[in-house]
Design an enzyme around this catalytic site. Structure first.
Site, PDB file in Angstrom:
ATOM      1  N   ASN A  10       0.869  -1.166   0.000  1.00 35.55           N
ATOM      2  CA  ASN A  10       0.000   0.000   0.000  1.00 35.55           C
ATOM      3  C   ASN A  10       0.914   1.227   0.000  1.00 35.55           C
ATOM      4  O   ASN A  10       1.411   1.635   1.049  1.00 35.55           O
ATOM      5  CB  ASN A  10      -0.890  -0.039   1.256  1.00 35.55           C
ATOM      6  CG  ASN A  10      -1.762   1.192   1.391  1.00 35.55           C
ATOM      7  OD1 ASN A  10      -1.844   2.007   0.482  1.00 35.55           O
ATOM      8  ND2 ASN A  10      -2.416   1.334   2.539  1.00 35.55           N
ATOM      9  N   LYS A  12       0.231   4.232  -0.460  1.00 34.00           N
ATOM     10  CA  LYS A  12      -0.430   5.449   0.049  1.00 34.00           C
ATOM     11  C   LYS A  12      -0.103   6.638  -0.868  1.00 34.00           C
ATOM     12  O   LYS A  12       0.020   6.441  -2.086  1.00 34.00           O
ATOM     13  CB  LYS A  12      -0.037   5.702   1.509  1.00 34.00           C
ATOM     14  CG  LYS A  12      -0.264   4.469   2.376  1.00 34.00           C
ATOM     15  CD  LYS A  12      -0.182   4.718   3.862  1.00 34.00           C
ATOM     16  CE  LYS A  12      -0.384   3.401   4.596  1.00 34.00           C
ATOM     17  NZ  LYS A  12      -0.404   3.549   6.049  1.00 34.00           N
ATOM     18  N   HIS A  97      -9.798   1.287   4.696  1.00 35.54           N
ATOM     19  CA  HIS A  97      -8.531   1.508   5.409  1.00 35.54           C
ATOM     20  C   HIS A  97      -8.770   2.511   6.551  1.00 35.54           C
ATOM     21  O   HIS A  97      -9.558   3.445   6.405  1.00 35.54           O
ATOM     22  CB  HIS A  97      -7.473   2.037   4.443  1.00 35.54           C
ATOM     23  CG  HIS A  97      -6.103   2.036   5.053  1.00 35.54           C
ATOM     24  ND1 HIS A  97      -5.694   3.020   5.925  1.00 35.54           N
ATOM     25  CD2 HIS A  97      -5.083   1.160   4.963  1.00 35.54           C
ATOM     26  CE1 HIS A  97      -4.457   2.752   6.323  1.00 35.54           C
ATOM     27  NE2 HIS A  97      -4.064   1.623   5.767  1.00 35.54           N
ATOM     28  N   GLU A  99      -7.154   4.940   7.578  1.00 29.91           N
ATOM     29  CA  GLU A  99      -6.914   6.351   7.243  1.00 29.91           C
ATOM     30  C   GLU A  99      -8.129   6.947   6.528  1.00 29.91           C
ATOM     31  O   GLU A  99      -8.470   8.113   6.721  1.00 29.91           O
ATOM     32  CB  GLU A  99      -5.635   6.478   6.390  1.00 29.91           C
ATOM     33  CG  GLU A  99      -4.391   6.305   7.258  1.00 29.91           C
ATOM     34  CD  GLU A  99      -3.193   5.692   6.555  1.00 29.91           C
ATOM     35  OE1 GLU A  99      -3.156   5.668   5.314  1.00 29.91           O
ATOM     36  OE2 GLU A  99      -2.283   5.215   7.271  1.00 29.91           O
ATOM     37  N   GLU A 165      -5.867  -4.895  10.599  1.00 26.73           N
ATOM     38  CA  GLU A 165      -4.877  -3.850  10.856  1.00 26.73           C
ATOM     39  C   GLU A 165      -5.235  -3.104  12.144  1.00 26.73           C
ATOM     40  O   GLU A 165      -6.066  -2.181  12.115  1.00 26.73           O
ATOM     41  CB  GLU A 165      -4.862  -2.845   9.698  1.00 26.73           C
ATOM     42  CG  GLU A 165      -4.442  -3.448   8.369  1.00 26.73           C
ATOM     43  CD  GLU A 165      -3.797  -2.399   7.474  1.00 26.73           C
ATOM     44  OE1 GLU A 165      -2.649  -2.604   7.070  1.00 26.73           O
ATOM     45  OE2 GLU A 165      -4.424  -1.368   7.202  1.00 26.73           O
ATOM     46  N   GLY A 171       1.870   2.383  11.073  1.00 23.26           N
ATOM     47  CA  GLY A 171       2.850   3.457  11.003  1.00 23.26           C
ATOM     48  C   GLY A 171       3.536   3.789  12.321  1.00 23.26           C
ATOM     49  O   GLY A 171       4.244   4.786  12.423  1.00 23.26           O
ATOM     50  N   GLY A 229       2.589  -0.959   4.490  1.00 29.57           N
ATOM     51  CA  GLY A 229       2.640   0.464   4.170  1.00 29.57           C
ATOM     52  C   GLY A 229       4.076   0.930   4.051  1.00 29.57           C
ATOM     53  O   GLY A 229       4.724   0.776   3.017  1.00 29.57           O
ATOM     54  N   GLY A 230       4.608   1.472   5.145  1.00 28.83           N
ATOM     55  CA  GLY A 230       5.944   2.076   5.147  1.00 28.83           C
ATOM     56  C   GLY A 230       7.039   1.236   4.495  1.00 28.83           C
ATOM     57  O   GLY A 230       7.836   1.748   3.689  1.00 28.83           O
TER      58      GLY A 230
HETATM   59  P1  PGA Z   1       2.403   0.476   7.912  1.00 32.66           P
HETATM   60  O1  PGA Z   1       0.986   0.707   7.188  1.00 32.66           O
HETATM   61  O2  PGA Z   1       2.962  -0.801   7.365  1.00 32.66           O
HETATM   62  O3  PGA Z   1       3.195   1.672   7.545  1.00 32.66           O
HETATM   63  O4  PGA Z   1       2.128   0.364   9.363  1.00 32.66           O
HETATM   64  C1  PGA Z   1       0.118  -0.369   6.961  1.00 32.66           C
HETATM   65  C2  PGA Z   1      -1.136   0.123   6.321  1.00 32.66           C
HETATM   66  O5  PGA Z   1      -1.544   1.266   6.589  1.00 32.66           O
HETATM   67  O6  PGA Z   1      -1.766  -0.593   5.527  1.00 32.66           O
END
Ligand code: PGA
Length: 248
Positions: A10, A12, A97, A99, A165, A171, A229-230
């Site tokens: 992802n 983002k 998600h 966010e 999640e 994050g 994500g990251g």
């Molecule tokens: P992260 O994000 O790996 O940076 O924690 C995961 C996500 O938001 O799907």
């Protein structure tokens, strides 16, 4: 890896054309074998999708979108329709998600509608669920998750992909213990079964996944893959994670 595994990046809103091409080029240098049981799914920001489609055409990479609208078309400024997402060969779409829930008030009802239009158009939704830190501390996380499942997932959905999640892990660099992940993944599997959802389901884990914790997360939790994500925007990280799945 014997079981089916989904490795979902992802990206983002983090990359531009130049550095996303770099990630794909470096990924290609891994020469990942074509494996039936591993799916390398990349979800770029919408404007990057055409370019990423062009450069991944001859590669074993599947594209997904980071969201979709629940209507076919209409006056929805700033949104992207399922028709456009499909025309760029996306096979998956991340919906719900945290966010999007946090910044755009995405409700379970909206997620349900999005899952429905995706299934109608033969795309697979990756449905994100997860509890807040407060809910975890109060030990009500399993109730929160079951409510999200019931309200977000249409009963007739055939191919269920859920990404568990925990919001407090996204994050932050903090992950639940492998026992805690195992508890939730097993709970979700049983809950789907007991409540007569489709028996074709994959349960992923997402939240601060990186190359150092991937083995612990996957081997101990029995997750069917990860939503990253990251670490998905760091070439070395994503390549190590992919190697773990493809060369293990
Ligand atoms: P992260 O994000 O790996 O940076 O924690 C995961 C996500 O938001 O799907």
């Amino acid at each position: 890896m014997s079981q089916n595994k989904l490795i979902v990046s992802n990206w983002k809103m983090n990359l531009n054309i130049k550095n996303s091409i770099k990630i794909i080029t470096n990924m290609a240098s891994l020469n990942l074998p074509k494996l039936r049981n591993c799916k390398n799914i990349i979800c770029p920001q919408f404007l990057l999708i055409p370019k990423i489609l062009e450069i991944t055409k001859d590669k074993d990479i599947i594209l997904g979108s980071q969201d979709c609208h629940y209507e076919e078309k209409g006056a929805f400024t700033g949104d992207s329709s399922i028709e456009m997402i499909k025309s760029y060969n996306c096979k998956y779409s991340i919906i719900g998600h945290s966010e999007r829930r946090q910044y755009y008030n995405e409700s379970n009802e909206n997620v349900h509608k999005k899952a429905t239009i995706l299934q109608k158009n033969k795309l697979t939704p990756i449905i994100c669920i997860g509890e807040s830190l407060d809910q975890r501390k109060k030990n009500i996380h399993l109730n929160v998750l079951s409510k999200q499942i019931v309200e977000c997932i249409p009963k007739e959905l055939k191919d269920i992909v859920i990404a568990y999640e925990p919001i407090w892990s996204i994050g932050t660099g903090i992950t639940p213990s492998s026992d805690e992940i195992l508890e939730v993944i097993s709970f979700i599997r049983n809950f789907l079964k007991k409540n007569n959802f489709s028996d074709k389901s994959s349960i992923l884990y997402g939240g601060s996944v990186n190359s150092a914790n991937i083995d612990l997360i996957i081997s101990a939790s029995k997750a069917d893959g990860v939503l990253i994500g990251g670490a998905s925007i760091e070439t070395n990280e994503i390549n190590k994670i992919l190697s773990y799945f493809y060369f293990n």
